[in-house]
Design a protein around this motif. Structure first.
Motif, short mmCIF file in Angstrom:
data_model
loop_
_atom_site.label_atom_id
_atom_site.label_comp_id
_atom_site.label_asym_id
_atom_site.label_seq_id
_atom_site.Cartn_x
_atom_site.Cartn_y
_atom_site.Cartn_z
N TRP A 166 -84.14 74.27 -41.32
CA TRP A 166 -83.31 73.37 -40.51
C TRP A 166 -83.34 71.93 -41.00
CZ3 TRP A 166 -85.68 69.29 -38.23
CH2 TRP A 166 -86.98 69.42 -37.76
N SER A 167 -84.45 71.51 -41.62
CA SER A 167 -84.56 70.12 -42.06
C SER A 167 -83.64 69.81 -43.25
CB SER A 167 -86.00 69.77 -42.41
OG SER A 167 -86.49 70.59 -43.46
N ARG A 168 -83.10 70.84 -43.90
CA ARG A 168 -82.10 70.63 -44.95
C ARG A 168 -80.75 70.25 -44.36
NH1 ARG A 168 -82.89 76.32 -48.12
NH2 ARG A 168 -85.13 76.16 -48.59
N ALA A 215 -85.48 76.25 -28.45
CA ALA A 215 -86.62 76.71 -27.65
C ALA A 215 -86.42 76.34 -26.19
CB ALA A 215 -87.91 76.08 -28.18
N TYR A 216 -85.55 75.37 -25.93
CA TYR A 216 -85.25 74.96 -24.55
C TYR A 216 -84.31 75.95 -23.85
CZ TYR A 216 -86.95 70.36 -26.10
OH TYR A 216 -87.70 69.34 -26.59
N ASP A 217 -83.67 76.86 -24.59
CA ASP A 217 -82.74 77.80 -23.98
C ASP A 217 -83.48 78.74 -23.03
OD1 ASP A 217 -80.83 76.61 -25.52
OD2 ASP A 217 -80.16 78.44 -26.52
N ARG A 260 -84.66 61.16 -28.98
CA ARG A 260 -85.23 61.73 -30.21
C ARG A 260 -86.19 62.83 -29.79
NH1 ARG A 260 -83.89 56.63 -31.29
NH2 ARG A 260 -82.89 56.20 -33.31
N MET A 261 -85.73 64.05 -29.96
CA MET A 261 -86.47 65.21 -29.47
C MET A 261 -87.16 65.93 -30.62
SD MET A 261 -85.77 64.96 -26.23
CE MET A 261 -85.94 66.50 -25.35
N ASP A 262 -88.16 66.71 -30.28
CA ASP A 262 -88.92 67.45 -31.29
C ASP A 262 -88.00 68.43 -32.03
OD1 ASP A 262 -91.74 68.30 -32.29
OD2 ASP A 262 -90.71 70.17 -31.81
N GLY A 263 -87.97 68.33 -33.35
CA GLY A 263 -87.10 69.18 -34.14
C GLY A 263 -87.43 70.65 -34.02
N GLY A 264 -88.71 70.96 -33.91
CA GLY A 264 -89.11 72.35 -33.75
C GLY A 264 -88.56 72.95 -32.47
N ALA A 265 -88.62 72.19 -31.38
CA ALA A 265 -88.06 72.67 -30.11
C ALA A 265 -86.55 72.82 -30.19
CB ALA A 265 -88.45 71.72 -28.98
N MET A 266 -85.90 71.92 -30.90
CA MET A 266 -84.44 71.95 -30.98
C MET A 266 -83.92 73.07 -31.87
SD MET A 266 -83.02 69.85 -28.94
CE MET A 266 -81.35 70.00 -29.60
N PHE A 267 -84.76 73.60 -32.75
CA PHE A 267 -84.32 74.70 -33.60
C PHE A 267 -85.12 75.99 -33.36
CE2 PHE A 267 -82.50 71.06 -35.78
CZ PHE A 267 -81.25 71.54 -36.13
N GLY A 268 -85.95 76.01 -32.33
CA GLY A 268 -86.61 77.23 -31.92
C GLY A 268 -87.45 77.86 -33.02
N ASP A 288 -90.78 61.14 -39.42
CA ASP A 288 -92.16 61.53 -39.70
C ASP A 288 -92.92 61.99 -38.45
OD1 ASP A 288 -92.41 59.09 -38.46
OD2 ASP A 288 -93.39 58.09 -40.14
N LYS A 289 -92.30 61.85 -37.29
CA LYS A 289 -92.88 62.39 -36.06
C LYS A 289 -92.29 63.75 -35.69
CE LYS A 289 -93.73 57.81 -34.04
NZ LYS A 289 -93.43 56.91 -32.88
N ASN A 290 -91.53 64.30 -36.60
CA ASN A 290 -90.84 65.58 -36.41
C ASN A 290 -89.77 65.50 -35.33
OD1 ASN A 290 -90.74 68.27 -37.55
ND2 ASN A 290 -91.32 69.04 -35.54
N GLN A 291 -89.21 64.30 -35.13
CA GLN A 291 -88.16 64.10 -34.13
C GLN A 291 -86.79 64.05 -34.82
OE1 GLN A 291 -89.68 60.34 -32.71
NE2 GLN A 291 -90.38 61.26 -30.80
N ILE A 292 -85.78 64.57 -34.12
CA ILE A 292 -84.40 64.43 -34.60
C ILE A 292 -83.62 63.57 -33.60
CG2 ILE A 292 -84.47 66.62 -35.83
CD1 ILE A 292 -82.67 67.79 -33.60
N GLU A 293 -82.68 62.80 -34.14
CA GLU A 293 -81.86 61.95 -33.27
C GLU A 293 -80.78 62.78 -32.60
OE1 GLU A 293 -78.80 58.12 -33.44
OE2 GLU A 293 -80.01 58.62 -35.19
N LEU A 294 -80.69 62.62 -31.29
CA LEU A 294 -79.66 63.29 -30.49
C LEU A 294 -78.97 62.25 -29.62
CD1 LEU A 294 -81.75 66.39 -29.42
CD2 LEU A 294 -79.87 66.41 -31.06
N ARG A 295 -77.71 62.00 -29.89
CA ARG A 295 -76.93 61.10 -29.05
C ARG A 295 -76.72 61.75 -27.67
NH1 ARG A 295 -77.11 56.21 -30.64
NH2 ARG A 295 -75.56 55.92 -28.99
N THR A 296 -76.39 60.93 -26.71
CA THR A 296 -75.98 61.42 -25.39
C THR A 296 -74.71 60.67 -24.99
OG1 THR A 296 -77.49 59.85 -24.31
CG2 THR A 296 -78.31 62.08 -24.66
N ASP A 297 -73.67 60.86 -25.79
CA ASP A 297 -72.46 60.04 -25.68
C ASP A 297 -71.31 60.79 -25.05
OD1 ASP A 297 -73.78 57.92 -26.90
OD2 ASP A 297 -73.09 58.46 -28.92
#
Length: 280
Positions: A35-37, A227-229, A20-28, A43-52
């Motif tokens: 992006w939240s739409r 933002a990680y790019d 669960r990574m920071d949504g702001g970082a994941m959408f730059g 509520d921690k501004n985290q989005i779920e990211l699988r690693t499957d």
């Protein structure tokens, strides 16, 4: 276990763990009201990211796309920082398919960041050993070089624990490699300097794995980069080229990180036409 079944080709999603990574970082630079739409945030501004990892069989070979986040390798602090609440159970997933880690022949690594590469090694006592000892591991030469000699920025995600014990298995390539007939890895750069995508064209089947150029369906807009790019403009150019080409030619998009869709197709009207949803 979700699957995408096509003509003579089936893809299965294994349980590789979750972050669960920071949504702001994941959408730059994209504002949160936009992006939240498109992607759920807590509520921690985290989005779920699988690693499957994605498993498929072709020409008598057992193949994985990516390797999961691993098991028993992250510290408690790392788990907190990366929002890891579930680690990999790849062996159990493979067992349901009648396959063992030793049976994996080929692993396609789009890049070697920790959330993709931790699953390549495991601890046996205090020693790290390969999880898939008989597999050939493909990644770009640029990625492999930086993995072993990271810079001041990338050393936070390229860890020796994830490469030292599998170095003899790695088969680096320059710009493009056809691993099997119709299965190509293409170096794009962008997310990392050595980042690659996977394009599969076999018979009537057409699929693309954009990896972290488009980690979720919500990243479809070419300008919505992470933002990680390391090289965001390179990401934008690659997304402009490959996403539109894949839509125009009727490709399926495969996802490693998406918590909503395993795979989908967009039509020429920019609408989602078909999906394989993740079971929750």
């Amino acid at each position: 276990m979700e699957s995408l079944e096509l003509q003579g080709l089936t893809f299965k999603w294994l349980n590789g763990g979750v972050t669960r990574m920071d949504g702001g970082a994941m959408f730059g630079v994209v504002p949160k009201p936009l992006w939240s739409r498109k992607y759920e945030v807590n509520d921690k501004n985290q989005i779920e990211l699988r690693t499957d990892p994605i498993f498929f069989q072709l020409d008598g070979k057992n193949i994985l796309i990516e390797s999961g986040i691993g098991s028993g390798k992250l510290t408690d602090k790392q788990k907190r920082n990366y929002g890891v609440t579930e680690e990999s159970s790849i062996e159990d997933s493979l067992k349901t398919l009648g396959v063992t880690p030793e049976d994996i022949d080929i692993i396609l690594m789009t890049h070697m960041h920790f959330d993709h590469a931790c699953g390549l090694t495991k601890y046996e006592g205090e020693k790290l050993v390969p999880v898939f000892p008989n597999a050939e591991i493909y990644t770009s030469q640029t990625e492999w070089d930086e993995m072993r000699n990271p810079n001041i920025r990338s050393k936070n995600t390229y860890w020796k624990e994830n490469w030292e014990s599998i170095a003899h298995q790695v088969k680096p390539f320059s710009e493009e490699v056809e691993v099997l007939d119709g299965v190509k890895m293409i170096h794009t750069g962008g997310h990392s300097d050595g980042h690659s995508i996977i394009v599969i064209e076999r018979g009537e089947n057409k699929l693309i794995h954009m990896a972290d150029l488009m980690p979720t369906h919500a990243h479809k807009n070419p300008l919505w980069v992470l933002a990680y790019d390391d090289y965001p403009m390179t990401s934008i150019y690659a997304k402009e080229k490959w996403i539109q080409k894949a839509i125009d030619e009727g490709f399926w998009f495969l996802f490693y990180h998406d918590a909503v869709y395993r795979a989908l197709k967009w039509n020429e009207q920019d609408e989602i036409e078909k999906t394989i949803d993740r079971e929750k």
